[in-house]
Design an enzyme around this catalytic site. Structure first.
Site, PDB file in Angstrom:
ATOM      1  N   HIS A  72       0.841  -1.192   0.000  1.00  0.00           N
ATOM      2  CA  HIS A  72       0.000   0.000   0.000  1.00  0.00           C
ATOM      3  C   HIS A  72       0.875   1.240   0.000  1.00  0.00           C
ATOM      4  CE1 HIS A  72      -4.152  -1.606   1.486  1.00  0.00           C
ATOM      5  NE2 HIS A  72      -3.651  -2.321   0.492  1.00  0.00           N
ATOM      6  N   TYR A 201      -9.582   5.578   6.821  1.00  0.00           N
ATOM      7  CA  TYR A 201      -9.774   5.995   8.220  1.00  0.00           C
ATOM      8  C   TYR A 201     -10.827   7.096   8.224  1.00  0.00           C
ATOM      9  CZ  TYR A 201      -5.437   3.554   9.493  1.00  0.00           C
ATOM     10  OH  TYR A 201      -4.471   2.609   9.716  1.00  0.00           O
ATOM     11  N   PRO A 293      -4.784   0.518  18.375  1.00  0.00           N
ATOM     12  CA  PRO A 293      -4.570  -0.022  17.027  1.00  0.00           C
ATOM     13  C   PRO A 293      -4.685   1.014  15.914  1.00  0.00           C
ATOM     14  CG  PRO A 293      -6.757  -0.595  17.827  1.00  0.00           C
ATOM     15  CD  PRO A 293      -6.042   0.053  18.975  1.00  0.00           C
ATOM     16  N   LYS A 297       0.593  -0.008  15.047  1.00  0.00           N
ATOM     17  CA  LYS A 297       1.967  -0.042  15.543  1.00  0.00           C
ATOM     18  C   LYS A 297       2.303  -1.247  16.428  1.00  0.00           C
ATOM     19  CE  LYS A 297       3.129   3.647  13.473  1.00  0.00           C
ATOM     20  NZ  LYS A 297       3.819   3.455  12.207  1.00  0.00           N
ATOM     21  N   TYR A 385       3.605   6.789   9.796  1.00  0.00           N
ATOM     22  CA  TYR A 385       2.764   5.649   9.419  1.00  0.00           C
ATOM     23  C   TYR A 385       3.593   4.525   8.817  1.00  0.00           C
ATOM     24  CZ  TYR A 385      -1.497   3.220   8.073  1.00  0.00           C
ATOM     25  OH  TYR A 385      -2.503   2.284   7.974  1.00  0.00           O
TER      26      TYR A 385
END
Length: 391
Positions: A72, A201, A293, A297, A385
């Site tokens: 991704h 998200y 979550p 991580k 990220y």
């Protein structure tokens, strides 16, 4: 039995450490209280940082991940009814994340360990750690009605939050930090195609939602629910209806629903135990820290701990240098706290907090608007990220 490193826990962090040590020519035995099927049955995370990808390659178990995983190069942030893409690769010089389930990582590591003929003791009962404050630590356990002892140079505690490793440390030697969030994630796993090829998200007035996946045919979806919520209150139909209400019109139209394979509620909290070394006992992964979550991580922090620890042991045995083991805790905790900060920030940005009301929602939307309009802000998100480097 005698070994150089006794590893407590055969989850992904313990297995990865064992494989990295094997590649470095260091003998290690893994002790696990559960069965192999139980370990493989855990439903967990599925987003791997670049550092974790590199460590799995270094351990020689990355072939199937690269063949079947989903790279991704971006994520999407949904707020005020519209999606905005964060270009992870473009903002970080080509780094990306890999969607590949923790169960598959564990399976790959188990098979590699078995193929190499390395010792893993499953269904070990009454595991206890001894003398790790001296030069000759020991691990004792029971199996088939008999008590066994492993003499070793070091013990690696990779047995999770509820494991024996951290519990073996005297309370006076440990300092803990914790934050509990007033909500959880109701999650559903289903054999349906993902609503989007990248993670979404969502920040909405109804609460947070996440559209994720495990493969091109299996999806993992979450919605924010109050901490006191019960799984049995949610039928599949009720979950899908609520998720659809938290998506933009295009995603809502594309959403494919189906029967849930697994449904659960995960509480959100942050936890850190300091230090991560006690004599010849080293904590790694969930034994030392928990993150919400939101930023994906947990598994990645465990992998980075193991990366530091495997290098430290290689230096100790290969170069006769104690520098790596002496600096292990400090190096890990610097990275841990940065990940805790990012996870706290991202959780605070994306979720609805009952006490902040409409004002809090408007502030979040303003920050999200700034985030997607500012290259500097987007770059900071992308760098965190995809994962900060091991230094």
């Amino acid at each position: 039995m005698r070994t150089q490193v006794a590893i407590i826990g055969a989850g992904p962090s313990g297995l990865l450490l064992g494989q990295l040590l094997y590649k470095a020519g260091i003998d290690a035995v893994i002790v696990e209280r559960q069965s192999p099927d139980y370990v493989l049955g855990r439903i967990r995370a599925g987003v791997l940082e670049q550092v974790s990808i590199d460590l799995l390659d270094k351990a020689g178990v990355g072939q199937r991940m690269h063949a079947e995983g989903l790279p991704h190069g971006g994520i999407e942030l949904l707020f005020k009814g519209a999606r905005h893409r964060i270009d992870l690769e473009g903002l970080t010089g080509g780094k990306h994340v890999m969607v590949y389930g923790q169960t598959e990582v564990t399976r790959d590591l188990m098979e590699a360990r078995s193929a190499a003929g390395l010792t893993t003791i499953y269904q070990a009962g009454d595991v206890t750690l001894h003398d790790f404050d001296g030069a000759q630590p020991k691990v004792r356990y029971t199996k088939d009605g008999q008590t066994h002892e492993i003499a070793c140079d070091f013990i690696a505690g990779c047995d999770g939050y509820h494991g024996v490793s951290r519990a073996s440390v005297p309370e006076s030697a440990l300092r803990t930090y914790e934050k509990v969030y007033p909500f959880g994630w109701l999650g559903v796993l289903a054999d349906v195609p993902p609503v989007s090829h990248e993670l979404i998200y969502a920040n909405t007035g109804r609460g947070f939602a996440l559209c994720s996946m495990r493969s091109a045919k299996r999806s993992r979806y979450y919605v924010q629910v109050p901490m006191e919520e019960k799984v049995e209150n949610w039928s599949d139909a009720a979950f899908w209806a609520e998720l659809r209400n938290r998506l933009d019109p295009e995603a809502a139209e594309r959403l494919v629903t189906g029967p849930s394979l697994e449904k659960s509620i995960a509480p959100l909290r942050s936890f850190v135990a300091e230090p991560m070394r006690f004599g010849r006992l080293f904590l790694a992964g969930d034994a030392a820290h928990i993150v919400p979550p939101t930023g994906a991580k947990g598994l990645n922090l465990a992998a980075s701990d193991v990366g530091y620890l495997s290098t430290a042991f290689a230096e100790y045995y290969g170069e006769k240098s104690p520098v790596g083991i002496d600096t292990y805790s400090d190096r890990c905790l610097r990275r841990v706290w940065k990940a805790e900060r990012f996870s706290w920030w991202f959780t605070s940005l994306m979720h609805r907090f009952p006490e902040t009301g409409e004002f809090g929602q408007k502030i979040q939307e303003a920050e999200l608007d700034y985030l997607v309009q500012s290259k500097a802000a987007s770059t900071a998100l992308a760098e965190n990220y995809v994962g900060l480097p091991l230094v």
